[in-house]
Motif scaffolding. Structure first.
Motif, PDB file in Angstrom:
ATOM      1  N   ARG A 142       0.826  -1.204   0.000  1.00 43.48           N
ATOM      2  CA  ARG A 142       0.000   0.000   0.000  1.00 43.48           C
ATOM      3  C   ARG A 142       0.868   1.266   0.000  1.00 43.48           C
ATOM      4  N   ALA A 145       2.193   1.726  -3.524  1.00 43.83           N
ATOM      5  CA  ALA A 145       1.107   2.159  -4.409  1.00 43.83           C
ATOM      6  C   ALA A 145       0.713   3.603  -4.130  1.00 43.83           C
ATOM      7  N   GLY A 205       1.308  -3.438 -17.062  1.00 44.59           N
ATOM      8  CA  GLY A 205      -0.064  -3.362 -17.525  1.00 44.59           C
ATOM      9  C   GLY A 205      -0.140  -2.970 -18.987  1.00 44.59           C
ATOM     10  N   LEU A 229      -3.359   5.664 -11.878  1.00 42.58           N
ATOM     11  CA  LEU A 229      -3.200   4.469 -11.063  1.00 42.58           C
ATOM     12  C   LEU A 229      -1.778   4.346 -10.525  1.00 42.58           C
ATOM     13  N   PHE A 231       0.509   1.329  -8.453  1.00 45.35           N
ATOM     14  CA  PHE A 231       0.456  -0.103  -8.148  1.00 45.35           C
ATOM     15  C   PHE A 231       1.655  -0.490  -7.299  1.00 45.35           C
ATOM     16  N   TYR A 233       3.362  -4.120  -5.260  1.00 46.94           N
ATOM     17  CA  TYR A 233       3.317  -5.536  -4.868  1.00 46.94           C
ATOM     18  C   TYR A 233       4.614  -5.860  -4.134  1.00 46.94           C
ATOM     19  N   LEU A 251      -1.308 -10.263 -10.715  1.00 47.43           N
ATOM     20  CA  LEU A 251      -2.017  -9.219  -9.964  1.00 47.43           C
ATOM     21  C   LEU A 251      -2.204  -7.958 -10.805  1.00 47.43           C
ATOM     22  N   VAL A 252      -1.200  -7.629 -11.618  1.00 50.49           N
ATOM     23  CA  VAL A 252      -1.344  -6.479 -12.528  1.00 50.49           C
ATOM     24  C   VAL A 252      -2.489  -6.738 -13.500  1.00 50.49           C
ATOM     25  N   THR A 255      -5.747  -6.349 -11.755  1.00 47.69           N
ATOM     26  CA  THR A 255      -6.039  -4.951 -11.470  1.00 47.69           C
ATOM     27  C   THR A 255      -6.690  -4.274 -12.670  1.00 47.69           C
ATOM     28  N   TYR A 256      -6.162  -4.543 -13.849  1.00 44.66           N
ATOM     29  CA  TYR A 256      -6.657  -3.832 -15.022  1.00 44.66           C
ATOM     30  C   TYR A 256      -7.979  -4.382 -15.541  1.00 44.66           C
ATOM     31  N   VAL A 259     -10.278  -1.620 -14.419  1.00 44.14           N
ATOM     32  CA  VAL A 259      -9.981  -0.219 -14.763  1.00 44.14           C
ATOM     33  C   VAL A 259     -10.769   0.190 -15.995  1.00 44.14           C
TER      34      VAL A 259
END
Length: 259
Positions: A142, A145, A205, A229, A231, A233, A251-252, A255-256, A259
């Motif tokens: 977090r 990000a 991404g 955005l 990101f 990790y 995970l990427v 995430t998208y 979006v």
């Protein structure tokens, strides 16, 4: 102890002769990039890079990210370990490992294992409390990000200001592309950030304007200004991949989808 001695390391770097004529090639600076940039910050601001980062970026953003971790925070850090491998890593990871073995005194080995105290690894208090900006940032996903998100927004929409839109454009201006003389793979860099590489599993991404950087073992952070955005990790089980780890890529991609 040289690894933890700022003056010793920056003095040694200042006395080095470049391995090639500037502009005639490019190679990943690995750990040394943080000392080189950090010394510029120290000479301009009078503050160490860890102090400058904390006071100007992490604290204003409320980001749980430290370069030089206070002793009272050490018990929050996950122990790092390697993922057991039944076989050597394939592709780019195998290429780098073979380069180490073939030429332990060569450019690649020296970039990653000089000083040799790097081999002691990250699970020691000396590593955690030192300021080694190219390698030992301690953060939550977090926190990473949050910082990259502020960069992506460039102060717009009421977000805290880190850098302006003009600086964002400079961050993703291509400065080098081609065979990386240290990593032994094709890489593409801008001003301090890695740019999308244009190969499966190596991009931040779907946005060609995203920029960021993977970390040792699989961690990654990036900013995507087009999608507003940031990101992040992190992991404590370290994989063998040079660029993006498949765990991060999954995970990427997830995430998208939203979006």
């Amino acid at each position: 102890e040289a690894l933890y001695d700022w003056e010793h390391i920056t003095g040694a770097l200042a006395g080095e002769t470049p391995w090639w004529e500037p502009g005639q090639g490019h190679g990943y600076h690995a750990v040394t990039f943080g000392w080189l940039v950090g010394e510029v910050v120290r000479r301009i601001s009078g503050r160490s890079l860890g102090t400058y980062f904390r006071e100007e970026i992490a604290e204003p953003l409320g980001a749980d990210f430290h370069i030089g971790l206070p002793d009272e925070e050490h018990d929050r850090v996950a122990e790092m370990s390697a993922i057991p491998m039944d076989a050597p890593p394939g592709g780019e990871g195998l290429s780098l490992a073979m380069t180490f073995l073939r030429d332990p005194q060569g450019m690649t080995a020296r970039a990653f294992m000089n000083p040799p105290s790097l081999a002691k690894g990250p699970n020691v208090p000396e590593w955690r409390r030192a300021e080694i900006p190219g390698a030992n940032g301690h953060a939550t996903a977090r926190g990473i990000a949050r910082i990259y998100g502020a960069v992506a927004m460039a102060g717009e929409g009421g977000t805290p200001h880190v850098i302006g839109r003009e600086s964002v454009e400079r961050c993703r201006q291509e400065l080098s592309r081609g065979r990386d003389l240290v990593l032994q793979v094709e890489t593409r860099f801008g001003h301090g950030f890695m740019l999308p590489q244009g190969r499966p599993g190596t991009d931040f991404g779907p946005s060609p304007g995203a920029f960021g950087h993977p970390g040792a073992g699989g961690s990654v952070g990036f900013a995507d200004p087009e999608n507003r955005l940031g990101f992040g990790y992190v992991m404590n089980r370290m994989g063998p991949h040079i660029l993006l780890d498949p765990r991060a890529v999954a995970l990427v991609d997830a995430t998208y989808t939203g979006v």
